[in-house]
Every structure is written in structure tokens, then in C-alpha cells.
Scaffold this active site. Structure first.
Site, PDB file in Angstrom:
ATOM      1  N   HIS A  15      22.939   0.363  12.275  1.00 57.91           N
ATOM      2  CA  HIS A  15      24.303   0.787  12.596  1.00 57.91           C
ATOM      3  C   HIS A  15      24.834  -0.001  13.787  1.00 57.91           C
ATOM      4  O   HIS A  15      24.064  -0.454  14.634  1.00 57.91           O
ATOM      5  CB  HIS A  15      24.349   2.280  12.951  1.00 57.91           C
ATOM      6  CG  HIS A  15      24.106   3.197  11.805  1.00 57.91           C
ATOM      7  ND1 HIS A  15      25.112   3.672  10.994  1.00 57.91           N
ATOM      8  CD2 HIS A  15      22.963   3.725  11.314  1.00 57.91           C
ATOM      9  CE1 HIS A  15      24.602   4.464  10.065  1.00 57.91           C
ATOM     10  NE2 HIS A  15      23.294   4.516  10.239  1.00 57.91           N
ATOM     11  N   ASN A  40       0.813  -1.213   0.000  1.00 60.38           N
ATOM     12  CA  ASN A  40       0.000   0.000   0.000  1.00 60.38           C
ATOM     13  C   ASN A  40       0.849   1.268   0.000  1.00 60.38           C
ATOM     14  O   ASN A  40       2.083   1.216   0.041  1.00 60.38           O
ATOM     15  CB  ASN A  40      -0.945  -0.013   1.200  1.00 60.38           C
ATOM     16  CG  ASN A  40      -2.209  -0.822   0.912  1.00 60.38           C
ATOM     17  OD1 ASN A  40      -3.130  -0.344   0.277  1.00 60.38           O
ATOM     18  ND2 ASN A  40      -2.216  -2.071   1.380  1.00 60.38           N
ATOM     19  N   ALA A  60      -1.077  -3.306  13.735  1.00 63.02           N
ATOM     20  CA  ALA A  60      -0.744  -1.923  13.404  1.00 63.02           C
ATOM     21  C   ALA A  60       0.097  -1.289  14.504  1.00 63.02           C
ATOM     22  O   ALA A  60      -0.156  -1.483  15.699  1.00 63.02           O
ATOM     23  CB  ALA A  60      -2.026  -1.117  13.201  1.00 63.02           C
ATOM     24  N   LYS A  81       5.150  -8.861  20.488  1.00 64.80           N
ATOM     25  CA  LYS A  81       5.080 -10.152  21.173  1.00 64.80           C
ATOM     26  C   LYS A  81       3.842 -10.905  20.705  1.00 64.80           C
ATOM     27  O   LYS A  81       2.858 -10.304  20.269  1.00 64.80           O
ATOM     28  CB  LYS A  81       5.040  -9.947  22.687  1.00 64.80           C
ATOM     29  CG  LYS A  81       6.299  -9.307  23.247  1.00 64.80           C
ATOM     30  CD  LYS A  81       6.216  -9.138  24.756  1.00 64.80           C
ATOM     31  CE  LYS A  81       7.484  -8.485  25.298  1.00 64.80           C
ATOM     32  NZ  LYS A  81       7.422  -8.297  26.778  1.00 64.80           N
TER      33      LYS A  81
END
Length: 416
Positions: free
Chosen positions: A339, A309, A381, A401
Site C-alpha cells: 500500500h 513446500n 530462515a 543483509k
């Protein structure tokens, strides 16, 4: 079959790196292994470091030899395992599980040579290279790093490195052996594992010369027009890619063109064709909405009937692999770059993300590097995924989780 692994390290006057390489072997969780170290008569303290580990080595020596491949042959002749892996000094294994994953993520019984992925270091940065399972590429050039492979010991003892060819093929003598085994019909099998971490600034980092040596090797059994054509293309590309003009053009195409121009084109057929020209792998029925930000589209692979999307960030610099019927909702970020926060020079590290079939990633979720999301899983979400998600699990939160399970009887296509 025990699948005992004989690891051979060849070294000469490299006291700076020998300990790290040896420790990389000893940290491997695969227990059925032995270690052989062949030193070329070092005078800088390397031999003294090796002596510290003498009681943990199957065999070692410190004496003059006729170069790296002569030293490797010595190690091969002393190997007692079922498989031989060469871990050169200065290199290391990608993780403590590398040997274990190499053997368990494929069927060793069906192979004479097992090969896997590698991680290369360049100016402190690390990038994983995903190799192809299609071995037909061996007709033209190496498709994997020698150090990321395992040769059945019985085969390797029959076919040592041919020192009589050293004058012809130089540092590519390992590729000559690989090509020989391939043409003789030995079985090459890819394992889903990252094996070797290597520094790209090694002795074989000469793209133009390597391309020439590769061509000489693949035509050592006869001239072939198709091989000549591939050589010409590879040779020209090897020469061009070392120039500033090419690097500037590449940056323009992969950055400005892809994300400033192409992402705004309203016709998906045009965007799709352009991305394919940039070597993006896009399956049948798959759709990428406008206004997505794609980094290194040449390392992006999406299966069939998946839907990406709007406003998603697809960071494919470390390799981004998305399966079939995957739904990626608005504003999702898939980030393969990171990093090393403890390193002095703050280097960039790139590691892949793999997303299985039928996965749904909800709006605004973030998936970080080196994560695999199993088949049928759901990411809620706003979640931040930092670890692998098992198949058909529903995860949510920061960090994400498991909060539930999904129905495993899935059969649908994500179509625009």
C-alpha cells in the site's frame, strides 16, 4: 551508436497533469536525451506551464492540430535522437531509471523497435504488466503499450502515423503503425525494464471496441481464419469481463476454488492440471505442496524442478516469477502487494518478485514486492527481504543483509 532518446509529449488542455509528466522526463538519469512537447493550442494554462521549461526543450509549439496523431507526427519530424518514445500527458515513467534500464537491459543494435513492461493505474491502485518476449502475438493484437516502446528515429520518420486511416482505426492508429512495422519485418526486441505508468481510464479504455479495431487492423492485409477465431474469443471475453457475473465467478475460481478446494486435493497431478487451466506456468518436475495460499495463479510462473513446500503464500497479483531448481521452504511468504501509506485513499500497489535459478529460501522468510533474488542466492530462515539480492549471496536478518557467499558451481534439481 549514442542511443540518444527523443521523448515526445502531446497535450491539449491538461494543465492538471502536464507538469508532472514533464518532470518525469527531467528526472530521468539517462543523460543522452531530448524533450519535445507538442501542445494543441491549449487555453487552460497548459501552454504557460510549458513555457516555464522552454529553455530545457529541444522544440515545442502551441497551435491547433488535427488530433493526437497529427501532433505526434509533428514531434517525430523534429526529433534528432536515435530513438523516439512517446510520453503522453498524464503518463509518467515508472522510475527515474526507466530510460536507462530500457537501453541497457537489451541490445539496441539488434532492434528497430524496443519494448518493455508497463504499470497501469486503476482507481488509485497500481499493477505492473509483464509483456511477452514472443513477438508472434503481434499477428493478432498489441502485446505492449505504445508508450513503453522506442522506435528507431529513421524508421519512424519513414513511417509516420497514417492520418488517412484515422477514420477507419480511430484511437488505434498507433497499433496500426506497430502492426505495419511488424509485417514489414522490422526487428522487435523486448527489454527487461518497466517504462511507462499510465491511467487505465484513458481514451482507449473501451475493451469491446478496441478488440474490434484490433481485428480490423490485423486483417487489413487480408482475411485469416485463425485471426477470426482469436477475434471471436477475444470479443466474447471483452464483453463478459465487464459484467458483475464474470467478476464474481473469477473471484470464486481464483480465491475459493484455488485455496479452499484445490489446495486440499491430495493428488499433485490433479492440482497441477487445474492450476495450468488457470494459466499458471509450471515447468517439468516442479511440485507445489498442499495447503499453499496462491493469489492470482494466472500471474504465477515457475520453472523446472522447483519445489514449493507447505503453508507458503504465493502472492502473484503483481507477477511472481520463480526459476529452475528453486527450493521454497515451509511458511515462506512472497508478497507482491503493498500500500501507499502516504496516499489519502491508501491505494494498493502491485509490483513483481523475480527469483533466479538455484535459489533457496529458508523457512518463514518473507520476500517483499519489487525484489529480484539473483541466481544461486540463499535467504536464511526468518529473514525479511526488502531489496535485491545479488547472485550467489547469502542474506539473513530483518531487513536481510549479506552475510556470506555461496559456491557458484551448482548443478541439482529440487524434486519431491
Amino acid at each position: 551508436m549514442s542511443n540518444k532518446i527523443s521523448v515526445i509529449t502531446v497535450v491539449y488542455n491538461d494543465v492538471k497533469n502536464i507538469r508532472n509528466t514533464m518532470e518525469s522526463f527531467f528526472l530521468q538519469t539517462w543523460e543522452d536525451k531530448e524533450y519535445i512537447v507538442v501542445d494543441g493550442g491549449s487555453t487552460d494554462g497548459t501552454a504557460e506551464v510549458i513555457k516555464e521549461y522552454a529553455d530545457r526543450l529541444a522544440w515545442w509549439c502551441s497551435e491547433k492540430d488535427d488530433g493526437i496523431y497529427d501532433a505526434m507526427n509533428k514531434g517525430i519530424l523534429h526529433a534528432n535522437g536515435d530513438w523516439i518514445n512517446v510520453l503522453n500527458c498524464g503518463d509518467s515513467y515508472c522510475s527515474t531509471e526507466s530510460l536507462k534500464e530500457a537501453m541497457t537491459n537489451c541490445d539496441p543494435e539488434s532492434a528497430d523497435i524496443i519494448y518493455g513492461n508497463s504499470v497501469r493505474k486503476q482507481l488509485g491502485h497500481t499493477i505492473m504488466t509483464e509483456v511477452s518476449a514472443d513477438t508472434t502475438g503481434l499477428n493478432y493484437a498489441p502485446i505492449y503499450r505504445h508508450g513503453s516502446s522506442f522506435v528507431r528515429t529513421s524508421v519512424h520518420k519513414k513511417y509516420l502515423f497514417d492520418l488517412s486511416r484515422k477514420k477507419n482505426f480511430g484511437y488505434a492508429l498507433d497499433w496500426y503503425l506497430i502492426y505495419t512495422l511488424y509485417k514489414k519485418g522490422y526487428r522487435f526486441v523486448k527489454t527487461n525494464a518497466s517504462i511507462e505508468t499510465y491511467d487505465i481510464d484513458g481514451m482507449s479504455n473501451h475493451p469491446v471496441r478496441s478488440t474490434w479495431l484490433n481485428y480490423r487492423i490485423v486483417t487489413s492485409d487480408g482475411f485469416n481464419v485463425k485471426k477470426l477465431k482469436k477475434f471471436i474469443v477475444s470479443f466474447v471475453m471483452a464483453a463478459l469481463t465487464r459484467g458483475r457475473v464474470y467478476r464474481a465467478f473469477r473471484k470464486f475460481v481464483l480465491e475459493t476454488f484455488t485455496n479452499t478446494i484445490l489446495s486440499h486435493v491430495p493428488i499433485w497431478t490433479v492440482r497441477r492440471s487445474s492450476l495450468k487451466m488457470l494459466r499458471t506456468k509450471i515447468g517439468k518436475g516442479t511440485y507445489i505442496n498442499r495447503h499453499c495460499y496462491i493469489m492470482d495463479p494466472n500471474r504465477l510462473s515457475i520453472g523446472h524442478y522447483s519445489h514449493i513446500n507447505r503453508m507458503c503464500t504465493l502472492d502473484a497479483r503483481g507477477g511472481l516469477y520463480i526459476g529452475d531448481s528453486v527450493s521454497v521452504s515451509h511458511g515462506v511468504m512472497l508478497m507482491t502487494g503493498s500500500h501507499d501509506i502516504n496516499a489519502v485513499n491508501f491505494p494498493v500497489n502491485y509490483l513483481p518478485i523475480r527469483i533466479g535459478d538455484y535459489v533457496w529460501i529458508g523457512c518463514g522468510a518473507i520476500v517483499l514486492q519489487n525484489v529480484t533474488i539473483g541466481k544461486g542466492a540463499v535467504v536464511a530462515a526468518g529473514s525479511v527481504v526488502t531489496k535485491d539480492v545479488p547472485p550467489y549471496c547469502i542474506v539473513a536478518g530483518i531487513p536481510a543483509k549479506i552475510i556470506g557467499k555461496r559456491n557458484e558451481n551448482l548443478d541439482y534439481k529440487c524434486e519431491p
